[in-house]
Every structure is written in structure tokens, then in C-alpha cells.
Design a protein around this motif. Structure first.
Motif, mmCIF file in Angstrom:
data_model
loop_
_atom_site.group_PDB
_atom_site.id
_atom_site.type_symbol
_atom_site.label_atom_id
_atom_site.label_comp_id
_atom_site.label_asym_id
_atom_site.label_seq_id
_atom_site.Cartn_x
_atom_site.Cartn_y
_atom_site.Cartn_z
ATOM 1 N N THR A 157 30.969 55.534 -46.876
ATOM 2 C CA THR A 157 30.147 54.582 -46.129
ATOM 3 C C THR A 157 29.845 53.358 -46.989
ATOM 4 O OG1 THR A 157 27.961 55.421 -46.817
ATOM 5 C CG2 THR A 157 29.050 56.544 -44.969
ATOM 6 N N PHE A 158 29.295 52.334 -46.349
ATOM 7 C CA PHE A 158 28.893 51.118 -47.054
ATOM 8 C C PHE A 158 27.901 51.446 -48.152
ATOM 9 C CE2 PHE A 158 25.624 47.935 -47.693
ATOM 10 C CZ PHE A 158 26.365 46.815 -48.052
ATOM 11 N N ALA A 159 28.099 50.789 -49.327
ATOM 12 C CA ALA A 159 27.194 51.023 -50.451
ATOM 13 C C ALA A 159 26.729 49.737 -51.125
ATOM 14 C CB ALA A 159 27.868 51.911 -51.491
ATOM 15 N N TRP A 160 27.462 48.637 -50.989
ATOM 16 C CA TRP A 160 27.108 47.420 -51.742
ATOM 17 C C TRP A 160 27.852 46.229 -51.135
ATOM 18 C CZ3 TRP A 160 23.525 47.043 -55.580
ATOM 19 C CH2 TRP A 160 23.498 45.875 -56.353
ATOM 20 N N ALA A 161 27.242 45.055 -51.212
ATOM 21 C CA ALA A 161 27.908 43.792 -50.873
ATOM 22 C C ALA A 161 27.767 42.864 -52.069
ATOM 23 C CB ALA A 161 27.287 43.161 -49.637
ATOM 24 N N GLU A 162 28.871 42.445 -52.619
ATOM 25 C CA GLU A 162 28.852 41.529 -53.760
ATOM 26 C C GLU A 162 29.331 40.160 -53.309
ATOM 27 O OE1 GLU A 162 28.373 41.148 -58.168
ATOM 28 O OE2 GLU A 162 27.533 42.287 -56.516
ATOM 29 N N LEU A 163 28.522 39.148 -53.589
ATOM 30 C CA LEU A 163 28.884 37.771 -53.293
ATOM 31 C C LEU A 163 29.552 37.169 -54.520
ATOM 32 C CD1 LEU A 163 28.737 35.065 -51.704
ATOM 33 C CD2 LEU A 163 26.461 34.743 -52.718
ATOM 34 N N ASP A 181 11.929 38.954 -48.718
ATOM 35 C CA ASP A 181 11.367 40.308 -48.704
ATOM 36 C C ASP A 181 12.400 41.351 -49.108
ATOM 37 O OD1 ASP A 181 8.895 39.412 -48.003
ATOM 38 O OD2 ASP A 181 9.032 39.972 -45.895
ATOM 39 N N ALA A 182 13.626 41.213 -48.584
ATOM 40 C CA ALA A 182 14.665 42.197 -48.892
ATOM 41 C C ALA A 182 15.048 42.169 -50.367
ATOM 42 C CB ALA A 182 15.892 41.947 -48.025
ATOM 43 N N LEU A 183 14.982 40.974 -50.970
ATOM 44 C CA LEU A 183 15.406 40.843 -52.357
ATOM 45 C C LEU A 183 14.267 41.019 -53.345
ATOM 46 C CD1 LEU A 183 17.827 37.810 -51.946
ATOM 47 C CD2 LEU A 183 18.453 40.197 -52.268
ATOM 48 N N PHE A 184 13.057 40.551 -52.974
ATOM 49 C CA PHE A 184 11.972 40.500 -53.940
ATOM 50 C C PHE A 184 10.682 41.140 -53.470
ATOM 51 C CE2 PHE A 184 14.231 36.273 -54.275
ATOM 52 C CZ PHE A 184 15.095 36.681 -55.285
ATOM 53 N N GLY A 185 10.625 41.625 -52.229
ATOM 54 C CA GLY A 185 9.388 42.167 -51.681
ATOM 55 C C GLY A 185 9.003 43.492 -52.315
ATOM 56 N N PRO A 186 7.810 43.977 -52.001
ATOM 57 C CA PRO A 186 7.351 45.259 -52.551
ATOM 58 C C PRO A 186 8.341 46.381 -52.242
ATOM 59 C CG PRO A 186 5.560 44.115 -51.430
ATOM 60 C CD PRO A 186 6.818 43.351 -51.114
ATOM 61 N N GLY A 187 8.734 47.084 -53.281
ATOM 62 C CA GLY A 187 9.650 48.199 -53.100
ATOM 63 C C GLY A 187 11.085 47.807 -52.838
ATOM 64 N N ALA A 188 11.413 46.521 -52.953
ATOM 65 C CA ALA A 188 12.784 46.067 -52.675
ATOM 66 C C ALA A 188 13.759 46.683 -53.669
ATOM 67 C CB ALA A 188 12.868 44.544 -52.746
ATOM 68 N N SER A 189 14.881 47.164 -53.151
ATOM 69 C CA SER A 189 15.960 47.711 -53.969
ATOM 70 C C SER A 189 17.263 47.242 -53.346
ATOM 71 C CB SER A 189 15.881 49.239 -54.011
ATOM 72 O OG SER A 189 16.874 49.774 -54.851
ATOM 73 N N PRO A 190 17.585 45.957 -53.507
ATOM 74 C CA PRO A 190 18.696 45.370 -52.752
ATOM 75 C C PRO A 190 20.050 45.946 -53.123
ATOM 76 C CG PRO A 190 17.899 43.847 -54.422
ATOM 77 C CD PRO A 190 16.928 44.984 -54.392
ATOM 78 N N ASP A 191 20.884 46.120 -52.093
ATOM 79 C CA ASP A 191 22.276 46.509 -52.320
ATOM 80 C C ASP A 191 23.170 45.308 -52.031
ATOM 81 O OD1 ASP A 191 21.804 46.561 -49.615
ATOM 82 O OD2 ASP A 191 22.185 48.692 -49.375
ATOM 83 N N PHE A 192 22.768 44.175 -52.595
ATOM 84 C CA PHE A 192 23.413 42.887 -52.396
ATOM 85 C C PHE A 192 23.289 42.146 -53.723
ATOM 86 C CE2 PHE A 192 22.273 38.500 -50.364
ATOM 87 C CZ PHE A 192 23.431 37.945 -50.846
#
Length: 260
Positions: A157-163, A181-192
């Protein structure tokens, strides 16, 4: 930006659990699809490689000639038949948004462009395609009946997106403004994440997103890709988010295998 370090940080944890809780923050990757000339060949390739099964679309009149890929009965991706031979053969990543029209306006204000304006996909949701200031194309998905991934982060399955971009500072500013929020919000753990084009690819490679699928063993995955008629584009290399190899299917759509 003070938060750039958070965006640059690579993490081995998905923002969703391994069994696939849906994305909910604006900017969470929530879907991927491949634009292919031969969907049946795609079914054979990815079905064998990842163990995917396939379902016809819920609303054929809304989705066109496409199939949903599933793992253990949960939707994980789509294979879409290209309607124009001039279209690229690519994997695309879509980011969750509660309001595709409002996000599209922010994309334009931030220096990006709309490739395809927001449009309804039956009752399933609203989709759009955009490009960042460097030209990398990505999708937006505003959910209706379909929220996105039913499963993610697990093998197959999808695991990461690298730009891959030429200007990482500009990318940090653009995506940090869109998806704070997705990148820096509380508890954020981005897969990007993001990296310079020249770090892995030739300097002339255009900026792009590279979709990563998780595998248990990269080397075994490479052997399967070759056996199924695909190609190894970049041999395995180590990153802070796992061991990665870049490959393409038999039709030329590139993606990455990620071992964690």
C-alpha cells in the motif's frame, strides 16, 4: 520559515495506522492513481507485484474506464485508462481537502496553477489537479462517499510521497502555507517529504512527486518488477525514511519501493 525543519524531517511512521485510518487533515495524502494506456496490463502487473485485486468503479459514468485496486478488500489505489495518448503515463498523489475550491484559490495565490479545476466525480467526491510554482503536479480530493485509502502504510500500500524539486526552500514555503496542520500541527507525522531533483535523478528531470509503496524486501520487489516486465530506474539507496528503489511498470509509470 521556522517550521522548515519539521518539513525536512523524515519519519518512518505514517500519519495513519498501518491498517489504514483515513486521512483527515488538509494535506494528508489520501489517494493515488496511475494513468495507463492498458489497464488490463496494469492489473496483471500490480496484481502480481502487490497482491492487489480489482473492482469495477462504483459509478462508471463518473469515473470512466478505471478500476479500483484493493488489498484484503480495502481500496488502496486506482488504475485509470488514458483518454489521450499525449497524456503522461504516471502515478499521481492526491491530498485531502475539505474544500477543493478554497484550496485551489490558495494554490493560485501561492504561485501555483490549476491543471484541472475542481469537478464532481459523481457522488464520490470532488477532484482537481494542480501544479506548484516549480511545475510538480499533484491532485486534490474533497471526499463525498469515498474518503480515500481504506488501507495504507502496510506492505503493498501507499507509504510515502516524495517531492523532487529544484527549489526546496520555495517548496517548504508553498506546501507549508497550504498544508500547515498536516505538516506542522500538533501530533503531525507527515508521510510527505521533499528532495532536490539532482540528488537522485538527472538534473534535467522535471520536478515531480514520486509515489512510494511499502514492501517487505526491496531486493525481492526488484526481482518481481523485472520478472513482470518493469524496469529498475534507480537501484536501492538509503534515506532517513527507509530503503528505497525507483522502478517503472511495463508501460513506463514510475514509482518507488520502500522498505522500512
Amino acid at each position: 520559515m521556522a517550521e522548515n525543519g519539521a518539513f525536512e524531517k523524515r519519519t518512518s511512521q505514517s500519519s495513519d495506522s498501518a491498517d489504514g485510518a483515513p486521512a483527515r487533515r488538509e494535506g494528508d495524502p489520501c489517494w493515488v492513481d496511475a494513468q495507463l494506456s492498458d489497464v488490463e496490463a496494469g492489473r496483471r502487473f500490480y496484481g502480481e507485484l502487490f497482491g492487489w485485486t480489482f473492482r469495477d468503479p462504483e459509478e462508471p459514468e463518473a469515473e470512466g474506464e478505471s478500476v479500483r485496486a484493493c488489498l484484503d478488500g480495502e481500496p488502496v489505489a486506482a488504475l485509470v485508462r488514458k483518454t489521450d495518448g499525449r497524456m503522461p503515463t504516471v502515478w499521481s498523489v492526491y491530498f485531502h481537502t475539505p474544500d477543493a475550491v478554497a484550496l485551489s484559490a490558495r494554490i493560485r495565490a501561492g504561485g501555483g496553477q490549476l491543471v484541472t479545476p475542481p469537478h464532481p466525480v459523481g457522488g464520490l467526491g470532488t477532484a482537481a489537479l494542480a501544479a506548484d510554482p516549480d511545475g510538480a503536479v499533484f491532485g486534490l480530493w474533497q471526499p463525498g462517499r469515498r474518503t480515500g485509502f481504506g488501507r495504507r502504510g502496510a506492505p503493498g500500500t501507499f507509504a510515502w510521497a516524495e517531492l523532487y524539486t529544484r527549489d526546496t526552500e520555495a517548496a517548504n514555503a508553498f506546501y507549508g502555507g497550504l498544508f500547515r496542520d498536516a505538516l506542522f500541527g500538533p501530533g503531525a507525522s507527515p508521510d510527505f517529504g521533499r528532495a532536490r531533483v539532482s540528488d537522485v535523478f538527472p538534473a534535467e528531470m522535471p520536478p515531480h512527486f514520486l509515489v512510494h509503496f511499502r514492501v517487505e524486501d526491496v531486493d525481492a520487489g526488484l526481482a518481481a518488477v523485472a520478472r513482470l516486465g518493469g524496469r529498475v530506474r534507480v537501484p536501492p539507496f538509503e534515506t532517513s525514511y527507509g530503503r528505497v528503489a525507483v522502478v517503472s511498470d511495463g508501460q513506463g509509470a514510475s514509482f518507488a519501493l520502500l522498505q522500512r
